[in-house]
Write a protein that holds these residues in place. Structure first.
Motif: not given
Length: 175
Positions: A70-73, A97-100, A106-113, A125-132
């Motif tokens: 929320d702060h990042a947004i 998934r909850a973050m997305v 309002r912000v892109s959630v990018m999984p990494g690691c 598929r499991a998270t709905g992210v649009s970038e990694v």
């Protein structure tokens, strides 16, 4: 630990990134209470503009990642890099998934690691992210190491075959 001497260095790094024509910056500052230091982040973001900014994986070590999101947004970050508060993003898929969902675009959630061709499609598929974010790197034996992240006696370099495999694994995958 962050101290007052770090701020001028960070501001100089941001100025150097802008002067070099880089595409963006990655930032993160934790306060003594282990939460995001929104005051310092606001100052760094103002210095970085108009470059886009990503909040780095500090979000994975704060007491409340959803509050940090929320702060990042609110601060105006374009993206948040996260492993879902786990050592590897596939293990943090539920939080990602909850973050997305909470971000609502309002912000892109990018999984990494820990992302590899064999697990990246399932994570998307499991998270709905649009970038990694993925290293797609291999050890380069005999090459001089640059940091503690490099293997003994060498360093990691981007591996074109791994990049191609990652792209192929994501071909046609929709969140």
């Amino acid at each position: 630990d962050f101290d007052a001497g770090d701020l001028p260095v960070m501001l100089a790094d941001i100025a150097a990134a802008k002067a070099a024509g880089l595409a963006g910056v990655v930032l993160g500052v934790q306060g003594a209470d282990e939460r995001l230091d929104t005051g310092l982040l606001r100052q760094l973001l103002e210095a970085a503009r108009p470059l886009p900014a990503t909040l780095h994986r500090v979000i994975d070590v704060v007491p409340d990642p959803m509050a940090a999101l929320d702060h990042a947004i609110a601060l105006g970050f374009e993206r948040v890099l996260t492993s879902g508060a786990e050592p590897a993003a596939p293990d943090g898929a539920a939080l990602i998934r909850a973050m997305v969902a909470r971000a609502g675009g309002r912000v892109s959630v990018m999984p990494g690691c820990g992302l590899e061709p064999g697990n990246v499609a399932a994570l998307v598929r499991a998270t709905g992210v649009s970038e990694v974010h993925a290293a797609c790197a291999s050890p380069a034996p005999g090459a001089r190491a640059f940091s503690d992240f490099d293997p003994p006696g060498g360093r990691f370099v981007t591996d074109p075959a791994k990049v191609r495999a990652m792209v192929a694994a994501l071909d046609g995958v929709t969140p």
